[in-house]
Motif scaffolding. Structure first.
Motif, PDB file in Angstrom:
ATOM      1  N   TYR A 114       0.827  -1.210   0.000  1.00 51.42           N
ATOM      2  CA  TYR A 114       0.000   0.000   0.000  1.00 51.42           C
ATOM      3  C   TYR A 114       0.860   1.259   0.000  1.00 51.42           C
ATOM      4  CZ  TYR A 114      -2.521   3.885   2.149  1.00 51.42           C
ATOM      5  OH  TYR A 114      -3.026   5.142   2.436  1.00 51.42           O
ATOM      6  N   ARG A 115       0.451   2.217  -0.826  1.00 55.47           N
ATOM      7  CA  ARG A 115       1.062   3.553  -0.822  1.00 55.47           C
ATOM      8  C   ARG A 115      -0.060   4.578  -0.880  1.00 55.47           C
ATOM      9  NH1 ARG A 115       5.179   1.445  -4.822  1.00 55.47           N
ATOM     10  NH2 ARG A 115       4.155   2.586  -6.495  1.00 55.47           N
ATOM     11  N   SER A 116       0.024   5.595  -0.049  1.00 54.69           N
ATOM     12  CA  SER A 116      -0.990   6.641  -0.049  1.00 54.69           C
ATOM     13  C   SER A 116      -0.802   7.575  -1.240  1.00 54.69           C
ATOM     14  CB  SER A 116      -0.915   7.451   1.248  1.00 54.69           C
ATOM     15  OG  SER A 116       0.281   8.223   1.279  1.00 54.69           O
ATOM     16  N   HIS A 117      -1.811   8.381  -1.515  1.00 49.48           N
ATOM     17  CA  HIS A 117      -1.701   9.405  -2.562  1.00 49.48           C
ATOM     18  C   HIS A 117      -0.515  10.320  -2.274  1.00 49.48           C
ATOM     19  CE1 HIS A 117      -6.275   9.148  -3.709  1.00 49.48           C
ATOM     20  NE2 HIS A 117      -5.657   7.988  -3.814  1.00 49.48           N
ATOM     21  N   ASP A 118      -0.371  10.715  -1.004  1.00 49.86           N
ATOM     22  CA  ASP A 118       0.726  11.613  -0.641  1.00 49.86           C
ATOM     23  C   ASP A 118       2.080  10.953  -0.861  1.00 49.86           C
ATOM     24  OD1 ASP A 118      -0.524  13.997   0.046  1.00 49.86           O
ATOM     25  OD2 ASP A 118      -0.905  13.389   2.101  1.00 49.86           O
ATOM     26  N   TYR A 119       2.188   9.658  -0.525  1.00 48.15           N
ATOM     27  CA  TYR A 119       3.459   8.954  -0.732  1.00 48.15           C
ATOM     28  C   TYR A 119       3.790   8.904  -2.227  1.00 48.15           C
ATOM     29  CZ  TYR A 119       7.168   5.523  -0.053  1.00 48.15           C
ATOM     30  OH  TYR A 119       8.385   4.896  -0.022  1.00 48.15           O
ATOM     31  N   GLN A 120       2.779   8.664  -3.053  1.00 49.19           N
ATOM     32  CA  GLN A 120       3.008   8.614  -4.497  1.00 49.19           C
ATOM     33  C   GLN A 120       3.498   9.968  -5.014  1.00 49.19           C
ATOM     34  OE1 GLN A 120       2.763   5.725  -5.896  1.00 49.19           O
ATOM     35  NE2 GLN A 120       2.655   6.019  -8.109  1.00 49.19           N
ATOM     36  N   LEU A 121       2.918  11.032  -4.494  1.00 46.65           N
ATOM     37  CA  LEU A 121       3.384  12.369  -4.878  1.00 46.65           C
ATOM     38  C   LEU A 121       4.840  12.557  -4.466  1.00 46.65           C
ATOM     39  CD1 LEU A 121       2.863  15.205  -5.991  1.00 46.65           C
ATOM     40  CD2 LEU A 121       2.006  15.845  -3.731  1.00 46.65           C
ATOM     41  N   GLY A 122       5.219  12.046  -3.311  1.00 47.50           N
ATOM     42  CA  GLY A 122       6.606  12.140  -2.868  1.00 47.50           C
ATOM     43  C   GLY A 122       7.567  11.433  -3.813  1.00 47.50           C
ATOM     44  N   ILE A 123       7.141  10.298  -4.400  1.00 49.23           N
ATOM     45  CA  ILE A 123       7.974   9.608  -5.389  1.00 49.23           C
ATOM     46  C   ILE A 123       8.263  10.531  -6.562  1.00 49.23           C
ATOM     47  CG2 ILE A 123       7.992   7.741  -7.096  1.00 49.23           C
ATOM     48  CD1 ILE A 123       6.445   6.034  -5.097  1.00 49.23           C
ATOM     49  N   PHE A 124       7.207  11.215  -7.037  1.00 47.62           N
ATOM     50  CA  PHE A 124       7.392  12.142  -8.151  1.00 47.62           C
ATOM     51  C   PHE A 124       8.319  13.287  -7.761  1.00 47.62           C
ATOM     52  CE2 PHE A 124       4.073   9.776 -10.030  1.00 47.62           C
ATOM     53  CZ  PHE A 124       3.994  10.118 -11.367  1.00 47.62           C
ATOM     54  N   GLU A 125       8.123  13.835  -6.581  1.00 49.07           N
ATOM     55  CA  GLU A 125       8.936  14.973  -6.155  1.00 49.07           C
ATOM     56  C   GLU A 125      10.410  14.595  -6.043  1.00 49.07           C
ATOM     57  OE1 GLU A 125       5.556  17.437  -3.614  1.00 49.07           O
ATOM     58  OE2 GLU A 125       6.818  15.977  -2.596  1.00 49.07           O
ATOM     59  N   ARG A 126      10.686  13.389  -5.535  1.00 48.06           N
ATOM     60  CA  ARG A 126      12.083  12.958  -5.418  1.00 48.06           C
ATOM     61  C   ARG A 126      12.713  12.736  -6.788  1.00 48.06           C
ATOM     62  NH1 ARG A 126       9.659  10.418  -1.002  1.00 48.06           N
ATOM     63  NH2 ARG A 126       9.250   8.469  -2.115  1.00 48.06           N
ATOM     64  N   LYS A 127      11.958  12.168  -7.719  1.00 44.03           N
ATOM     65  CA  LYS A 127      12.506  11.943  -9.057  1.00 44.03           C
ATOM     66  C   LYS A 127      12.672  13.258  -9.820  1.00 44.03           C
ATOM     67  CE  LYS A 127      11.094   7.139  -9.646  1.00 44.03           C
ATOM     68  NZ  LYS A 127      10.437   6.128 -10.502  1.00 44.03           N
ATOM     69  N   LEU A 128      11.746  14.183  -9.634  1.00 49.69           N
ATOM     70  CA  LEU A 128      11.898  15.506 -10.253  1.00 49.69           C
ATOM     71  C   LEU A 128      13.149  16.196  -9.730  1.00 49.69           C
ATOM     72  CD1 LEU A 128       8.187  16.735 -10.155  1.00 49.69           C
ATOM     73  CD2 LEU A 128       9.522  16.287 -12.225  1.00 49.69           C
ATOM     74  N   ALA A 129      13.419  16.035  -8.438  1.00 45.38           N
ATOM     75  CA  ALA A 129      14.606  16.648  -7.843  1.00 45.38           C
ATOM     76  C   ALA A 129      15.889  16.057  -8.412  1.00 45.38           C
ATOM     77  CB  ALA A 129      14.583  16.481  -6.323  1.00 45.38           C
ATOM     78  N   ARG A 130      15.809  14.811  -8.939  1.00 44.15           N
ATOM     79  CA  ARG A 130      16.982  14.178  -9.556  1.00 44.15           C
ATOM     80  C   ARG A 130      17.115  14.552 -11.024  1.00 44.15           C
ATOM     81  NH1 ARG A 130      15.193   9.138  -7.152  1.00 44.15           N
ATOM     82  NH2 ARG A 130      15.088   8.219  -9.241  1.00 44.15           N
ATOM     83  N   GLY A 131      16.175  15.373 -11.534  1.00 47.14           N
ATOM     84  CA  GLY A 131      16.284  15.856 -12.903  1.00 47.14           C
ATOM     85  C   GLY A 131      15.428  15.146 -13.916  1.00 47.14           C
TER      86      GLY A 131
END
Length: 269
Positions: free
Chosen positions: A168-185
Motif C-alpha cells: 500500500y502507498r498513499s496518494h501523498d506517498y506517491q506524490l513524494g515519489i514524483f517529487e524525489r525523481k523531479l529533484a533528480r532531474g
C-alpha cells in the motif's frame, strides 16, 4: 500487557499507526513509543504528530490542534472501525487529488482519458501482511494480506522465495515519489512511464504489491528471468493474483513483471 494492533487506520491526511511498528528517531521517541498504543502520523512527510497513551493524547508537535486533518483522526480514535473479520473496508474520498496533479502540471480528466486509468481511492484501514525486503511493515487489504501469505508459503514449499518490495502507498506517498525523481532531474513524462500519477496507482487500493526475490534488484525487468517469476507465472492465478502491466498494456506503463494485484481467484482468467 497491551495487545499489539495489526491494523493501520486511515484518514485523508493522517494515518494511525500501531506504535510497536514504528522506529524511534530519537531517544525521546523511543520512550514515547514504548508506552503508546498508536501514533498519529502525517502522510505527507511521515512526521509523528501525537501518541496515544493510557493517560490520553500526547502531542509530539507544536499547535497540534491546527494540524490539517487532525479532527478526522481524533474522531477515528474515539470511534474506530470494527476490524475483526472484515475483508471489505470502505474507502476515503480522493482528497486533494486535483491539487496534487496540478502541482505536476497534469489535468486529472485528461490524464484519465489518455491512460484509461481510474482514480483509486485509499481504504479506511489496512492489515499487517508481514514485512517487506527492507523490514518495513507491509500493509494490504485483509483479503489481499491473507492471499499474499498463502502465496509465499506455497512458493516456499516449491523452494522459491518471494519477497514483498512494497504494498500500500498513499496518494501523498506517491506524490513524494514524483517529487524525489523531479529533484533528480527527471521529467514528469519520464516518471509517468514507470509510476502512475498520484491518485491513479493500484498501490493506493491496498490490493497490489511489488514482488522480488533474494539477489534480484527491485522493480527491474530482469525479474522476468528468475525462478520466482516463472513460479508466479504458473501459480499466481490460483491464488487470485494477476500481473497488472504486461508488455503492450493499454495504459502506457512500462512492462512490470514484478507488479501483481490480488483480484480473487474467480477474477483471474
Amino acid at each position: 500487557m497491551r495487545t499489539r494492533s495489526r491494523f493501520l487506520l486511515n484518514t485523508p491526511r493522517i494515518e494511525l499507526w500501531p506504535a510497536w511498528l514504528l522506529r524511534a528517531r530519537a531517544s525521546a521517541d523511543a520512550r514515547v513509543l514504548a508506552h503508546a498504543g498508536h501514533v498519529l502520523r502525517r502522510k505527507r512527510d511521515g512526521q509523528y504528530l501525537a501518541a496515544v497513551l493510557d493517560a490520553g493524547l500526547m502531542p509530539l508537535v507544536p499547535r497540534l490542534a491546527r494540524e490539517p486533518g487532525i479532527d478526522e483522526a481524533l474522531d477515528l480514535l474515539d470511534a474506530p472501525p470494527r476490524l475483526r473479520g472484515r475483508l471489505d473496508p470502505g474507502v476515503l474520498p480522493p482528497d486533494r487529488l486535483a491539487q496534487r496533479l496540478h502541482a505536476l502540471g497534469l489535468d486529472p480528466d485528461a490524464y484519465a482519458a489518455d491512460t484509461g486509468l481510474d482514480v483509486v481511492a485509499e481504504p479506511e484501514f489496512l492489515a499487517l501482511a508481514g514485512f517487506d525486503r527492507y523490514r518495513r511493515p507491509l500493509w494490504l487489504l485483509p483479503g489481499a494480506a491473507r492471499a499474499w501469505q498463502c502465496l509465499r508459503e506455497a512458493a516456499a514449499r516449491d523452494g522459491v522465495v518471494l519477497e514483498a518490495i512494497s504494498g500500500y502507498r498513499s496518494h501523498d506517498y506517491q506524490l513524494g515519489i514524483f517529487e524525489r525523481k523531479l529533484a533528480r532531474g527527471l521529467a514528469v513524462a519520464e516518471i509517468l512511464a514507470v509510476n502512475a500519477a498520484p491518485g491513479f496507482s493500484e498501490h493506493h487500493a491496498g490490493d497490489a504489491l511489488d514482488i522480488g526475490t533474494p539477489g534480484e534488484p527491485p522493480a527491474e525487468e530482469s525479474f522476468e528471468a528468475t525462478p520466482a517469476f516463472d513460479w508466479l507465472s504458473r501459480h499466481a492465478a490460483a491464488h487470485g493474483f494477476a500481473m497488472s502491466y504486461p508488455r503492450g498494456n493499454p495504459h502506457g506503463i512500462v512492462y512490470e513483471p514484478w507488479h501483481w494485484r490480488f483480484v480473487g481467484p474467480d477474477a483471474v482468467q
